[in-house]
Design a protein around this motif. Structure first.
Motif, mmCIF file in Angstrom:
data_model
loop_
_atom_site.group_PDB
_atom_site.id
_atom_site.type_symbol
_atom_site.label_atom_id
_atom_site.label_comp_id
_atom_site.label_asym_id
_atom_site.label_seq_id
_atom_site.Cartn_x
_atom_site.Cartn_y
_atom_site.Cartn_z
ATOM 1 N N MET A 1 0.843 -1.194 0.000
ATOM 2 C CA MET A 1 0.000 0.000 0.000
ATOM 3 C C MET A 1 0.880 1.247 0.000
ATOM 4 O O MET A 1 1.850 1.340 0.750
ATOM 5 N N LYS A 2 0.543 2.199 -0.849
ATOM 6 C CA LYS A 2 1.307 3.432 -0.940
ATOM 7 C C LYS A 2 1.133 4.250 0.334
ATOM 8 O O LYS A 2 0.027 4.431 0.827
ATOM 9 N N GLU A 3 2.258 4.756 0.866
ATOM 10 C CA GLU A 3 2.198 5.540 2.097
ATOM 11 C C GLU A 3 1.542 6.894 1.833
ATOM 12 O O GLU A 3 1.759 7.524 0.798
ATOM 13 N N PHE A 4 0.725 7.323 2.786
ATOM 14 C CA PHE A 4 0.021 8.592 2.657
ATOM 15 C C PHE A 4 1.023 9.743 2.562
ATOM 16 O O PHE A 4 1.971 9.825 3.344
ATOM 17 N N ASP A 5 0.811 10.634 1.606
ATOM 18 C CA ASP A 5 1.688 11.783 1.397
ATOM 19 C C ASP A 5 1.114 12.984 2.146
ATOM 20 O O ASP A 5 0.272 13.715 1.633
ATOM 21 N N ARG A 6 1.580 13.172 3.361
ATOM 22 C CA ARG A 6 1.047 14.223 4.221
ATOM 23 C C ARG A 6 1.315 15.609 3.640
ATOM 24 O O ARG A 6 0.459 16.486 3.677
ATOM 25 N N LYS A 7 2.500 15.806 3.100
ATOM 26 C CA LYS A 7 2.837 17.119 2.547
ATOM 27 C C LYS A 7 1.929 17.458 1.368
ATOM 28 O O LYS A 7 1.408 18.577 1.272
ATOM 29 N N ALA A 8 1.729 16.511 0.467
ATOM 30 C CA ALA A 8 0.867 16.765 -0.696
ATOM 31 C C ALA A 8 -0.552 17.111 -0.260
ATOM 32 O O ALA A 8 -1.206 17.973 -0.861
ATOM 33 N N HIS A 9 -1.030 16.437 0.784
ATOM 34 C CA HIS A 9 -2.379 16.727 1.287
ATOM 35 C C HIS A 9 -2.496 18.185 1.708
ATOM 36 O O HIS A 9 -3.450 18.877 1.336
ATOM 37 N N TRP A 10 -1.515 18.655 2.500
ATOM 38 C CA TRP A 10 -1.610 20.015 3.025
ATOM 39 C C TRP A 10 -1.339 21.070 1.959
ATOM 40 O O TRP A 10 -1.908 22.172 2.000
ATOM 41 N N GLU A 11 -0.501 20.747 0.997
ATOM 42 C CA GLU A 11 -0.312 21.697 -0.106
ATOM 43 C C GLU A 11 -1.638 21.884 -0.858
ATOM 44 O O GLU A 11 -2.012 22.997 -1.225
ATOM 45 N N GLN A 12 -2.349 20.792 -1.038
ATOM 46 C CA GLN A 12 -3.641 20.865 -1.726
ATOM 47 C C GLN A 12 -4.648 21.674 -0.920
ATOM 48 O O GLN A 12 -5.404 22.488 -1.473
ATOM 49 N N VAL A 13 -4.670 21.480 0.389
ATOM 50 C CA VAL A 13 -5.587 22.233 1.252
ATOM 51 C C VAL A 13 -5.342 23.723 1.101
ATOM 52 O O VAL A 13 -6.276 24.520 0.895
ATOM 53 N N TYR A 14 -4.091 24.125 1.195
ATOM 54 C CA TYR A 14 -3.790 25.559 1.155
ATOM 55 C C TYR A 14 -3.882 26.151 -0.243
ATOM 56 O O TYR A 14 -4.061 27.366 -0.388
ATOM 57 N N ARG A 15 -3.793 25.311 -1.258
ATOM 58 C CA ARG A 15 -3.973 25.821 -2.624
ATOM 59 C C ARG A 15 -5.441 26.018 -2.968
ATOM 60 O O ARG A 15 -5.768 26.818 -3.843
ATOM 61 N N THR A 16 -6.324 25.290 -2.291
ATOM 62 C CA THR A 16 -7.732 25.297 -2.694
ATOM 63 C C THR A 16 -8.656 26.004 -1.708
ATOM 64 O O THR A 16 -9.826 26.219 -2.020
ATOM 65 N N LYS A 17 -8.141 26.364 -0.522
ATOM 66 C CA LYS A 17 -8.987 27.032 0.467
ATOM 67 C C LYS A 17 -8.386 28.367 0.874
ATOM 68 O O LYS A 17 -7.174 28.483 1.088
ATOM 69 N N GLU A 18 -9.244 29.355 1.012
ATOM 70 C CA GLU A 18 -8.804 30.648 1.501
ATOM 71 C C GLU A 18 -8.610 30.586 3.016
ATOM 72 O O GLU A 18 -9.130 29.700 3.698
ATOM 73 N N LEU A 19 -7.860 31.545 3.540
ATOM 74 C CA LEU A 19 -7.564 31.581 4.970
ATOM 75 C C LEU A 19 -8.827 31.524 5.812
ATOM 76 O O LEU A 19 -8.907 30.802 6.813
ATOM 77 N N GLU A 20 -9.859 32.274 5.394
ATOM 78 C CA GLU A 20 -11.091 32.354 6.191
ATOM 79 C C GLU A 20 -11.977 31.124 6.053
ATOM 80 O O GLU A 20 -13.012 31.028 6.710
ATOM 81 N N GLU A 21 -11.574 30.161 5.203
ATOM 82 C CA GLU A 21 -12.395 28.968 4.986
ATOM 83 C C GLU A 21 -11.948 27.777 5.830
ATOM 84 O O GLU A 21 -12.733 26.846 6.042
ATOM 85 N N VAL A 22 -10.718 27.780 6.291
ATOM 86 C CA VAL A 22 -10.223 26.605 7.019
ATOM 87 C C VAL A 22 -10.774 26.596 8.443
ATOM 88 O O VAL A 22 -11.017 27.647 9.046
#
Length: 210
Positions: A1-22
């Motif tokens: 099983m491929k190990e979860f990429d924690r960094k990629a997850h958070w880069e995606q979060v911050y690329r797709t959500k504005e500060l006031e949305e998190v």
């Protein structure tokens, strides 16, 4: 099983959500700032904000006169957003892009602050190195302030499972090298109106054993 990429997850979060949305958005980090005030943290303290991302804590610390501030986050996108917001003041901050679970500091700190990064570490292979790093890199008499979801808080955040803590379990993790100063629980209201229960604990680093 491929190990979860924690960094990629958070880069995606911050690329797709504005500060006031998190969910962790706080226009004024009142709880964290109160710990600085109550603990009488000197202005020349070496401070690190772990998982600080693009939060406003660094902004307020600069306004208060603190000048040795490090902000660490796994997401380069989050840090770039914070730099852009701070403008010229961003040069006064030391910025570190790293996974907090396996961060290897090059210095000791007087105040280690972690609001909601630690509870994303759900496996012992991440928790143990983090606890060891904290123990080794806070000077004697320095402070650790850590905030996590409580046992009455959510079980997931931003699409990930988290690890809940209580005053007792947090204290137990750090008791070998730290004295508890105080713990509080509080409700954080997210931008969507949901209440999330947190536990915040402040600890003082004991003198190193000879």
């Amino acid at each position: 099983m491929k190990e979860f990429d924690r960094k990629a997850h958070w880069e995606q979060v911050y690329r797709t959500k504005e500060l006031e949305e998190v969910g962790w958005y706080q226009p004024i980090p009142k709880t964290s700032l109160k710990f600085f005030k109550d603990l009488k943290v000197p202005l020349d303290s070496r401070i690190i904000d772990v998982g600080g991302g693009d939060s406003f804590l660094a902004d307020y610390l600069l306004e208060l006169g603190y000048h040795d501030i490090t902000v660490l986050d796994i997401s380069e996108t989050a840090i770039e957003r914070a730099k852009n917001r701070l403008g010229e003041n961003s040069a006064k901050i030391k910025w570190v892009v790293a996974d907090a679970a396996h961060f290897k500091p090059q210095r000791k700190y007087d105040f280690w602050h972690d609001r909601a990064a630690f509870h994303f570490m759900t496996e012992e292979k991440d928790i143990s190195p983090y606890v060891s790093t904290v123990q080794r890199h806070i000077r004697s008499g320095g402070f650790l302030v850590i905030g996590t979801f409580s046992e009455q808080g959510p079980e997931t955040c931003s699409g990930l499972r988290i690890k809940q803590y209580s005053e007792s379990t947090l204290t137990g993790l750090f008791r070998e090298h730290f004295d508890k100063v105080k713990c509080i629980t509080l409700d954080h209201k997210t931008p969507s109106g949901t209440l999330q229960n947190y536990v915040f604990c402040g600890f003082r680093r004991l003198p190193a054993r000879q």
